[in-house]
Design a protein around this motif. Structure first.
Motif, mmCIF file in Angstrom:
data_model
loop_
_atom_site.group_PDB
_atom_site.id
_atom_site.type_symbol
_atom_site.label_atom_id
_atom_site.label_comp_id
_atom_site.label_asym_id
_atom_site.label_seq_id
_atom_site.Cartn_x
_atom_site.Cartn_y
_atom_site.Cartn_z
ATOM 1 N N PRO A 8 -24.220 -62.918 31.850
ATOM 2 C CA PRO A 8 -23.399 -63.959 31.802
ATOM 3 C C PRO A 8 -22.334 -63.730 33.033
ATOM 4 C CG PRO A 8 -23.966 -63.619 29.881
ATOM 5 C CD PRO A 8 -23.635 -62.454 30.902
ATOM 6 N N ARG A 49 -18.198 -69.796 28.333
ATOM 7 C CA ARG A 49 -19.064 -69.488 27.099
ATOM 8 C C ARG A 49 -18.153 -69.755 26.627
ATOM 9 N NH1 ARG A 49 -21.963 -64.284 26.224
ATOM 10 N NH2 ARG A 49 -23.316 -65.651 25.052
ATOM 11 N N THR A 52 -18.193 -73.972 25.558
ATOM 12 C CA THR A 52 -19.289 -73.650 24.845
ATOM 13 C C THR A 52 -18.343 -73.720 23.368
ATOM 14 O OG1 THR A 52 -20.440 -73.470 26.668
ATOM 15 C CG2 THR A 52 -21.416 -73.354 24.595
ATOM 16 N N GLN A 53 -18.165 -72.619 23.440
ATOM 17 C CA GLN A 53 -17.579 -71.913 21.929
ATOM 18 C C GLN A 53 -16.309 -72.386 21.681
ATOM 19 O OE1 GLN A 53 -17.025 -68.010 22.861
ATOM 20 N NE2 GLN A 53 -18.733 -67.084 22.680
ATOM 21 N N GLY A 78 -23.481 -74.785 29.767
ATOM 22 C CA GLY A 78 -22.340 -74.012 29.110
ATOM 23 C C GLY A 78 -24.142 -73.536 27.338
ATOM 24 N N CYS A 79 -23.802 -74.515 26.409
ATOM 25 C CA CYS A 79 -25.064 -74.685 25.806
ATOM 26 C C CYS A 79 -26.401 -74.124 25.763
ATOM 27 C CB CYS A 79 -24.983 -75.840 24.518
ATOM 28 S SG CYS A 79 -23.206 -76.521 24.086
ATOM 29 N N ASP A 82 -26.270 -70.222 26.312
ATOM 30 C CA ASP A 82 -26.297 -69.164 25.360
ATOM 31 C C ASP A 82 -27.419 -69.311 24.150
ATOM 32 O OD1 ASP A 82 -23.642 -68.605 25.395
ATOM 33 O OD2 ASP A 82 -22.701 -70.601 24.699
ATOM 34 N N GLU A 83 -28.315 -70.823 24.085
ATOM 35 C CA GLU A 83 -29.493 -70.400 23.522
ATOM 36 C C GLU A 83 -30.069 -69.948 24.267
ATOM 37 O OE1 GLU A 83 -29.973 -74.700 23.712
ATOM 38 O OE2 GLU A 83 -28.238 -75.482 22.672
ATOM 39 N N ILE A 85 -29.601 -67.026 26.216
ATOM 40 C CA ILE A 85 -29.740 -65.609 25.349
ATOM 41 C C ILE A 85 -30.302 -65.397 24.173
ATOM 42 C CG2 ILE A 85 -27.548 -64.459 25.448
ATOM 43 C CD1 ILE A 85 -26.111 -65.443 27.454
ATOM 44 N N GLU A 86 -29.840 -65.715 23.069
ATOM 45 C CA GLU A 86 -29.871 -65.778 22.028
ATOM 46 C C GLU A 86 -31.805 -65.836 21.611
ATOM 47 O OE1 GLU A 86 -27.705 -68.800 19.096
ATOM 48 O OE2 GLU A 86 -25.810 -68.964 19.877
#
Length: 177
Positions: A8, A49, A52-53, A78-79, A82-83, A85-86
């Motif tokens: 990222p 990120r 987003t966090q 950003g969400c 993150d999604e 990546i998860e």
């Protein structure tokens, strides 16, 4: 997208995909993101990120230098990152690529009804052939392996220099692009 999922903090890759397909993030917003990330001591991906966090923290949102609409677009991106990546932790490389294309509607953005649009969609679909070779590997090896191969592979690498034929190449291929 795959490069940003892998790293990222890869700003060049983030800049290439930040508004593809279009999501309302213009040059001004990208410049503001670059300035804000520098002020935070983070990469642009890190700042994205961070935003987003802390999307529920009014102080962080108020300190971010973005217009309301741009901020919503950055939060959405950003969400998504993150999604992906998860989600990617439990998927094969082909499944990650499929998820990226589905979640971003990337193929729809390429398909503009022209012959060039059809060729672009076809080229993206060809990625699945290359990615499938990595599906049996663990993701922590498959993704960097594929990205390295994609960066280094060119048609010249597969050229049969002993063939009795003329060789043509584009200026882009000659420059390694």
């Amino acid at each position: 997208y795959l490069r940003v999922i892998y790293n990222p903090d890869d700003e060049l890759s983030l800049l290439r995909m930040i508004n593809v397909p279009r999501r309302g993030i213009g040059r001004k917003t990208v410049a503001e993101l670059a300035d804000w990330s520098a002020a935070l001591g983070l990469s642009m991906g890190g700042a994205l990120r961070y935003l987003t966090q802390h999307r529920e923290d009014d102080d962080v949102l108020a300190s971010a230098p973005f217009a309301r609409r741009a901020q919503r677009s950055l939060l959405s991106l950003g969400c998504l990152i993150d999604e992906l990546i998860e989600q990617g932790a439990g998927l094969s490389l082909s499944e990650i690529l499929h998820s990226v294309l589905e979640r971003t509607n990337y193929l729809d953005s390429l398909s503009d009804g022209t012959e060039e649009g059809k060729d672009r969609v076809s080229n993206v679909r060809e990625l699945f052939s290359a990615v499938e070779r990595y599906d049996r590997m663990p993701l922590d090896a498959a993704l960097p392996g594929f990205l390295e191969e994609a960066a280094l592979a060119t048609d010249v690498d597969r050229l049969d220099w002993d063939a009795d034929a003329a060789t043509l190449l584009t200026l882009h291929a000659a420059k390694g692009l």
